[in-house]
Design an enzyme around this catalytic site. Structure first.
Site, PDB file in Angstrom:
ATOM      1  N   GLU A  27      55.356  86.041  84.788  1.00 14.20           N
ATOM      2  CA  GLU A  27      54.228  85.139  84.527  1.00 14.20           C
ATOM      3  C   GLU A  27      53.623  85.462  83.158  1.00 14.20           C
ATOM      4  OE1 GLU A  27      50.339  86.011  85.632  1.00 14.20           O
ATOM      5  OE2 GLU A  27      50.851  87.626  86.993  1.00 14.20           O
ATOM      6  N   LYS A 159      45.217  92.078  94.324  1.00 22.47           N
ATOM      7  CA  LYS A 159      44.239  92.810  93.539  1.00 22.47           C
ATOM      8  C   LYS A 159      43.103  93.313  94.411  1.00 22.47           C
ATOM      9  CE  LYS A 159      44.841  89.654  90.747  1.00 22.47           C
ATOM     10  NZ  LYS A 159      44.471  88.506  89.942  1.00 22.47           N
TER      11      LYS A 159
END
Ligand code: PSU
Ligand code: MN
Length: 309
Positions: A27, A159
């Site tokens: 990404e 995360k």
């Protein structure tokens, strides 16, 4: 309506496809919105070389001048990493960058969506997006992409700034199996521990490929999420990270930061609050994931060749 997205493949990717080399997607939002300069460009190059070292072909994905690039050459990578007005692009934003002829970096969801067009099956990232703590309705489009695009995504967990239990529940609801790479515990990005379970613990790339194939052969269309814990030497314990996360989250709330700005804001504040330690952890886990993804791409490739033989 026919699919009309035109893909611009880099020379390296074209050559990789010709030589039947396994391809690993990367990404670009992590470069433009997740890391400071100049570490972002260095990291992008290092991730690509780790993948080449493992005998696979890297394809960093992003938009330049409204065109979707599958693989960026050295100059294009530099441009994306240094340009000021790069938009953060999830699937929702494809039409915006295309019609504006703008530059954009693809998120996990955006990259997966591009991979669907480019027929790439393996993708390495840092941490996926998920359900935010600050507002339970802020659910990353990454989860929606994982629910609907059949590929193998390697991450270091979600995360730690997120609501991890809610994120795992959502993945379960959407039938996305979470595979722990040599662990029973879902890693929390900067930390190896979270106290939460994965669906299954697998210890090598071949077993992960066999698992993914069984998943798709059973008729499922969702991704297989591989959670690869951060290397021990670079991990930060959950207890030392948590106060910083709470502080950054409170600041975001009081400043009214939301939507696509929230994740970049939190990552940057954590980097400041930990005096760069969280960023170093981030770099280490990204490289670790690129390596594992390349090994998985290889295993997938060999298993498909065996099937053809
Ligand atoms: N992981 C990182 N840094 C990042 C991101 C993930 O270490 O910058 C990016 C990814 O591109 C992910 C996105 O898809 O954040 C999620 O953003 P949101 O929560 O707005 O969906
Ligand atoms: Mn969001």
């Amino acid at each position: 309506m026919p699919l009309a997205i035109k893909l611009i493949r880099s020379n390296e990717v074209k050559q990789g496809v010709r030589k039947l080399s396994p391809i690993v997607a990367l990404e670009s939002t992590v470069l433009t919105h997740g890391l400071p300069r100049p570490q972002n460009l260095e990291l992008a190059r290092e991730m690509e070389s780790v993948i080449r070292e493992e005998g696979a072909t890297p394809a960093t994905i992003g938009f330049l001048d409204g065109r979707l690039h599958i693989g960026l050459n050295e100059r294009e990578l530099e441009r994306l990493a240094n340009e000021k007005e790069v938009q953060k692009v999830g699937p929702r934003d494809f039409a915006t960058v295309i019609t504006q002829g703008a530059s954009g970096s693809t998120t996990v969801a955006g990259t997966m969506f591009a991979c669907k067009h480019a027929n790439i099956k393996v993708f390495a990232t840092g941490g996926i997006g998920g359900v935010h703590r600050e507002s339970p309705f802020d659910i990353s489009a990454d989860l929606q992409a994982l629910a609907t695009i059949p590929m193998i995504v390697v991450c270091a967990g979600a995360k730690a700034i997120l609501d991890l239990p809610a994120t795992l529940e959502y993945l379960e609801t959407m039938s996305v199996p979470v595979v722990g790479y040599g662990t029973d515990e879902f890693p929390a990005f900067y930390s190896r521990e979270s106290g939460l379970d994965v669906a299954v613990n697998l210890g090598n790339p071949q077993d992960i490929v066999a698992f993914a194939k069984a998943h798709w052969n059973a008729g499922l269309q969702s991704a297989v999420l591989v959670a690869n814990p951060i290397p021990k030497g670079d991990a930060i314990s959950r207890s030392s990270m948590e106060p910083f996360i709470q502080k950054a989250s409170k600041e975001a709330l009081s400043k009214g930061i939301h939507g696509k700005e929230l994740t970049p804001f939190l990552l940057q504040r954590l980097n400041e609050l930990t005096r760069g330690k969280s960023m170093r952890a981030n770099l280490s886990l990204l490289l670790n994931n690129a390596r594992l993804a390349a090994q998985i791409a290889h295993a997938l490739h060999s298993s498909e060749r065996r099937k053809l033989a």
